[in-house]
Write a protein that holds these residues in place. Structure first.
Motif, PDB file in Angstrom:
ATOM      1  N   GLY A 147      31.835  36.671  37.508  1.00 22.43           N
ATOM      2  CA  GLY A 147      33.229  37.064  37.338  1.00 22.43           C
ATOM      3  C   GLY A 147      33.714  36.821  35.923  1.00 22.43           C
ATOM      4  O   GLY A 147      34.361  37.685  35.310  1.00 22.43           O
ATOM      5  N   PHE A 148      33.401  35.655  35.390  1.00 19.10           N
ATOM      6  CA  PHE A 148      33.817  35.327  34.021  1.00 19.10           C
ATOM      7  C   PHE A 148      33.129  36.244  33.013  1.00 19.10           C
ATOM      8  O   PHE A 148      33.781  36.823  32.133  1.00 19.10           O
ATOM      9  CB  PHE A 148      33.478  33.866  33.713  1.00 19.10           C
ATOM     10  CG  PHE A 148      33.899  33.418  32.342  1.00 19.10           C
ATOM     11  CD1 PHE A 148      35.164  32.893  32.134  1.00 19.10           C
ATOM     12  CD2 PHE A 148      33.039  33.536  31.258  1.00 19.10           C
ATOM     13  CE1 PHE A 148      35.569  32.490  30.865  1.00 19.10           C
ATOM     14  CE2 PHE A 148      33.427  33.141  29.990  1.00 19.10           C
ATOM     15  CZ  PHE A 148      34.697  32.613  29.794  1.00 19.10           C
ATOM     16  N   ALA A 149      31.810  36.392  33.141  1.00 17.52           N
ATOM     17  CA  ALA A 149      31.038  37.156  32.153  1.00 17.52           C
ATOM     18  C   ALA A 149      31.396  38.641  32.180  1.00 17.52           C
ATOM     19  O   ALA A 149      31.606  39.264  31.123  1.00 17.52           O
ATOM     20  CB  ALA A 149      29.544  36.967  32.416  1.00 17.52           C
ATOM     21  N   ILE A 150      31.477  39.213  33.374  1.00 18.49           N
ATOM     22  CA  ILE A 150      31.777  40.645  33.476  1.00 18.49           C
ATOM     23  C   ILE A 150      33.224  40.919  33.068  1.00 18.49           C
ATOM     24  O   ILE A 150      33.520  41.921  32.404  1.00 18.49           O
ATOM     25  CB  ILE A 150      31.495  41.155  34.898  1.00 18.49           C
ATOM     26  CG1 ILE A 150      30.000  41.028  35.209  1.00 18.49           C
ATOM     27  CG2 ILE A 150      31.941  42.611  35.048  1.00 18.49           C
ATOM     28  CD1 ILE A 150      29.636  41.352  36.644  1.00 18.49           C
ATOM     29  N   THR A 260      39.444  44.593  38.813  1.00 22.64           N
ATOM     30  CA  THR A 260      38.302  45.498  38.907  1.00 22.64           C
ATOM     31  C   THR A 260      36.995  44.719  38.923  1.00 22.64           C
ATOM     32  O   THR A 260      36.076  45.012  39.701  1.00 22.64           O
ATOM     33  CB  THR A 260      38.311  46.495  37.737  1.00 22.64           C
ATOM     34  OG1 THR A 260      39.534  47.232  37.758  1.00 22.64           O
ATOM     35  CG2 THR A 260      37.142  47.463  37.834  1.00 22.64           C
ATOM     36  N   THR A 261      36.915  43.714  38.060  1.00 15.49           N
ATOM     37  CA  THR A 261      35.716  42.876  38.004  1.00 15.49           C
ATOM     38  C   THR A 261      35.488  42.156  39.326  1.00 15.49           C
ATOM     39  O   THR A 261      34.401  42.219  39.917  1.00 15.49           O
ATOM     40  CB  THR A 261      35.846  41.835  36.877  1.00 15.49           C
ATOM     41  OG1 THR A 261      35.904  42.510  35.618  1.00 15.49           O
ATOM     42  CG2 THR A 261      34.674  40.870  36.884  1.00 15.49           C
ATOM     43  N   ALA A 262      36.515  41.461  39.793  1.00 11.55           N
ATOM     44  CA  ALA A 262      36.371  40.665  41.013  1.00 11.55           C
ATOM     45  C   ALA A 262      36.076  41.548  42.221  1.00 11.55           C
ATOM     46  O   ALA A 262      35.213  41.225  43.048  1.00 11.55           O
ATOM     47  CB  ALA A 262      37.639  39.850  41.249  1.00 11.55           C
ATOM     48  N   THR A 279      38.750  33.652  46.042  1.00 15.32           N
ATOM     49  CA  THR A 279      39.534  32.812  45.137  1.00 15.32           C
ATOM     50  C   THR A 279      38.756  32.474  43.877  1.00 15.32           C
ATOM     51  O   THR A 279      39.263  32.599  42.757  1.00 15.32           O
ATOM     52  CB  THR A 279      39.946  31.508  45.850  1.00 15.32           C
ATOM     53  OG1 THR A 279      40.638  31.828  47.051  1.00 15.32           O
ATOM     54  CG2 THR A 279      40.841  30.664  44.955  1.00 15.32           C
ATOM     55  N   HIS A 280      37.519  32.040  44.045  1.00 18.59           N
ATOM     56  CA  HIS A 280      36.722  31.639  42.887  1.00 18.59           C
ATOM     57  C   HIS A 280      36.392  32.827  41.990  1.00 18.59           C
ATOM     58  O   HIS A 280      36.406  32.709  40.757  1.00 18.59           O
ATOM     59  CB  HIS A 280      35.431  30.968  43.355  1.00 18.59           C
ATOM     60  CG  HIS A 280      35.650  29.638  44.005  1.00 18.59           C
ATOM     61  ND1 HIS A 280      34.627  28.902  44.567  1.00 18.59           N
ATOM     62  CD2 HIS A 280      36.776  28.909  44.193  1.00 18.59           C
ATOM     63  CE1 HIS A 280      35.117  27.781  45.061  1.00 18.59           C
ATOM     64  NE2 HIS A 280      36.420  27.764  44.852  1.00 18.59           N
ATOM     65  N   VAL A 281      36.090  33.966  42.602  1.00 18.04           N
ATOM     66  CA  VAL A 281      35.705  35.135  41.807  1.00 18.04           C
ATOM     67  C   VAL A 281      36.887  35.653  40.993  1.00 18.04           C
ATOM     68  O   VAL A 281      36.763  35.913  39.793  1.00 18.04           O
ATOM     69  CB  VAL A 281      35.129  36.248  42.707  1.00 18.04           C
ATOM     70  CG1 VAL A 281      34.828  37.495  41.874  1.00 18.04           C
ATOM     71  CG2 VAL A 281      33.860  35.775  43.398  1.00 18.04           C
ATOM     72  N   ILE A 282      38.057  35.805  41.621  1.00 14.88           N
ATOM     73  CA  ILE A 282      39.206  36.330  40.874  1.00 14.88           C
ATOM     74  C   ILE A 282      39.692  35.308  39.851  1.00 14.88           C
ATOM     75  O   ILE A 282      40.111  35.679  38.744  1.00 14.88           O
ATOM     76  CB  ILE A 282      40.355  36.754  41.827  1.00 14.88           C
ATOM     77  CG1 ILE A 282      41.480  37.445  41.048  1.00 14.88           C
ATOM     78  CG2 ILE A 282      40.900  35.578  42.596  1.00 14.88           C
ATOM     79  CD1 ILE A 282      41.098  38.728  40.369  1.00 14.88           C
ATOM     80  N   SER A 283      39.605  34.024  40.171  1.00 19.93           N
ATOM     81  CA  SER A 283      40.027  32.998  39.210  1.00 19.93           C
ATOM     82  C   SER A 283      39.147  33.024  37.968  1.00 19.93           C
ATOM     83  O   SER A 283      39.642  32.952  36.834  1.00 19.93           O
ATOM     84  CB  SER A 283      39.977  31.606  39.850  1.00 19.93           C
ATOM     85  OG  SER A 283      40.886  31.505  40.920  1.00 19.93           O
ATOM     86  N   SER A 284      37.840  33.129  38.168  1.00 21.43           N
ATOM     87  CA  SER A 284      36.927  33.164  37.021  1.00 21.43           C
ATOM     88  C   SER A 284      37.086  34.461  36.238  1.00 21.43           C
ATOM     89  O   SER A 284      36.987  34.465  35.004  1.00 21.43           O
ATOM     90  CB  SER A 284      35.479  32.997  37.485  1.00 21.43           C
ATOM     91  OG  SER A 284      35.080  34.062  38.325  1.00 21.43           O
ATOM     92  N   ALA A 285      37.358  35.565  36.941  1.00 26.52           N
ATOM     93  CA  ALA A 285      37.575  36.834  36.244  1.00 26.52           C
ATOM     94  C   ALA A 285      38.841  36.771  35.393  1.00 26.52           C
ATOM     95  O   ALA A 285      38.874  37.282  34.264  1.00 26.52           O
ATOM     96  CB  ALA A 285      37.669  37.979  37.252  1.00 26.52           C
ATOM     97  N   ILE A 286      39.888  36.141  35.915  1.00 23.04           N
ATOM     98  CA  ILE A 286      41.126  35.974  35.147  1.00 23.04           C
ATOM     99  C   ILE A 286      40.860  35.165  33.882  1.00 23.04           C
ATOM    100  O   ILE A 286      41.336  35.501  32.787  1.00 23.04           O
ATOM    101  CB  ILE A 286      42.212  35.296  36.009  1.00 23.04           C
ATOM    102  CG1 ILE A 286      42.718  36.265  37.083  1.00 23.04           C
ATOM    103  CG2 ILE A 286      43.382  34.826  35.145  1.00 23.04           C
ATOM    104  CD1 ILE A 286      43.663  35.630  38.084  1.00 23.04           C
ATOM    105  N   LEU A 287      40.082  34.103  34.011  1.00 27.22           N
ATOM    106  CA  LEU A 287      39.751  33.296  32.837  1.00 27.22           C
ATOM    107  C   LEU A 287      38.902  34.085  31.846  1.00 27.22           C
ATOM    108  O   LEU A 287      39.033  33.924  30.631  1.00 27.22           O
ATOM    109  CB  LEU A 287      39.012  32.025  33.271  1.00 27.22           C
ATOM    110  CG  LEU A 287      39.827  31.017  34.081  1.00 27.22           C
ATOM    111  CD1 LEU A 287      38.934  29.874  34.547  1.00 27.22           C
ATOM    112  CD2 LEU A 287      40.999  30.483  33.270  1.00 27.22           C
ATOM    113  N   GLY A 288      38.032  34.960  32.361  1.00 30.18           N
ATOM    114  CA  GLY A 288      37.163  35.748  31.494  1.00 30.18           C
ATOM    115  C   GLY A 288      37.898  36.786  30.681  1.00 30.18           C
ATOM    116  O   GLY A 288      37.533  37.069  29.533  1.00 30.18           O
ATOM    117  N   VAL A 289      38.954  37.359  31.263  1.00 24.09           N
ATOM    118  CA  VAL A 289      39.670  38.409  30.542  1.00 24.09           C
ATOM    119  C   VAL A 289      40.670  37.824  29.555  1.00 24.09           C
ATOM    120  O   VAL A 289      41.216  38.542  28.727  1.00 24.09           O
ATOM    121  CB  VAL A 289      40.392  39.374  31.506  1.00 24.09           C
ATOM    122  CG1 VAL A 289      39.387  40.005  32.455  1.00 24.09           C
ATOM    123  CG2 VAL A 289      41.503  38.678  32.291  1.00 24.09           C
TER     124      VAL A 289
END
Length: 289
Positions: A147-150, A260-262, A279-289
């Protein structure tokens, strides 16, 4: 009462529906918080859209349900009590974290409850280690990293494509696109999370001898889809505030990229039968963007 349906089985099915409902309003924030915080959608419209997309997503498969119900622990005669204990633990945890406004994983609460309850009732021999490692631990670790990387990579691509666009124009465009990404996010949530309830309900039915093999009945699918959809419609404003405003300040382009990522990661996990934490996927995606 239908033949074979004991009081314990009915209680377990009721707890499963309650968990699914609570999961809906507990995790509503995961699907709509970014859209609400960027003002891409009004809260009422966001919740209505999310409830509908969750219902549709829940009807798209049973691979995750099979993992939860037959890939983690071995069905035993004590299965009804094991499932009841797991559900009660997950429900209490969800209500506590919802009350405190803490975004936490309903999925991991349920899976942890199943593993703990089965170990206490039957012993660690009830665990299917290969399934736990391959379908739980691996996605548990890899999905937030992905999630973070993508999310980071997608933002780099978007900024390069729109590097000459005026910020206001860019925000206006992505505010409209975020309606689609929010629907996609809600759809993916339903496709993964509702199936977990289907899995424990079917596990209870198999353990009680109602079903000869693990195959999710249509009425279980409809019931789980309806419960998570109704729970989503109830909303979860405490967690929405945390996810949408306290984790990081978001513009529409960030919200679109994160959702979109999550959603893509969660949908892929659903197809592979992997229960992941929305929760973990969207949270990490938010941090990644």
């Amino acid at each position: 009462m239908p033949e074979g349906f004991t009081a314990i089985l009915v209680a377990v099915l009721g707890l499963a529906v309650l968990f699914d409902y609570i999961n809906g309003f507990h995790d509503t924030a995961n699907a709509i918080a970014t859209s609400v915080s960027t003002r891409a959608l009004r809260p009422q419209w966001a919740i209505a859209m999310s409830a509908t997309a969750n219902f549709v997503g829940a009807l798209t498969g049973t691979a995750v349900a099979k993992t939860i119900g037959s890939g983690l622990i071995t069905p035993q005669s004590e299965g009804g009590l094991v499932v009841a204990a797991a559900l009660i633990g997950a429900i209490v945890w969800n209500l506590l974290t919802w009350r405190l406004g803490i975004p936490s994983s309903s999925s991991h609460a349920l899976i942890g409850g199943l593993l703990g309850a089965s170990a206490a009732a039957i012993g660690f021999g009830a665990w299917q280690v290969d399934g736990i490692v391959g379908k739980v631990l691996f996605p548990l670790v890899s999905s937030p990293i992905a999630g973070f990387a993508i999310g980071f990579a997608l933002m780099v691509v978007i900024f390069n494509l729109f590097r000459r666009a005026h910020p206001k124009t860019m925000n206006d465009r992505f505010r409209r696109l975020q309606v689609l990404s929010a629907a996609y996010m809600a759809f993916s949530h339903g496709s993964n999370d509702a199936q977990k309830t289907m899995g424990v309900m079917t596990l209870a039915l198999v353990s009680a001898g109602i079903l000869p093999e693990f195959k999710v009945p249509l009425w279980v699918i409809i019931l789980a889809a309806s419960a998570i959809s109704l729970g989503t419609a109830a909303g979860g404003w405490r967690i929405i505030r945390t996810m949408g405003t306290k984790v990081v300040k978001l513009d529409p382009v960030h919200g679109f990229a994160a959702e979109t990522t999550a959603a893509t990661i969660i949908t892929g996990a659903s197809l592979l039968g992997m229960p992941v934490s929305t929760t973990h996927v969207i949270s990490s995606a938010i941090l990644g963007v």
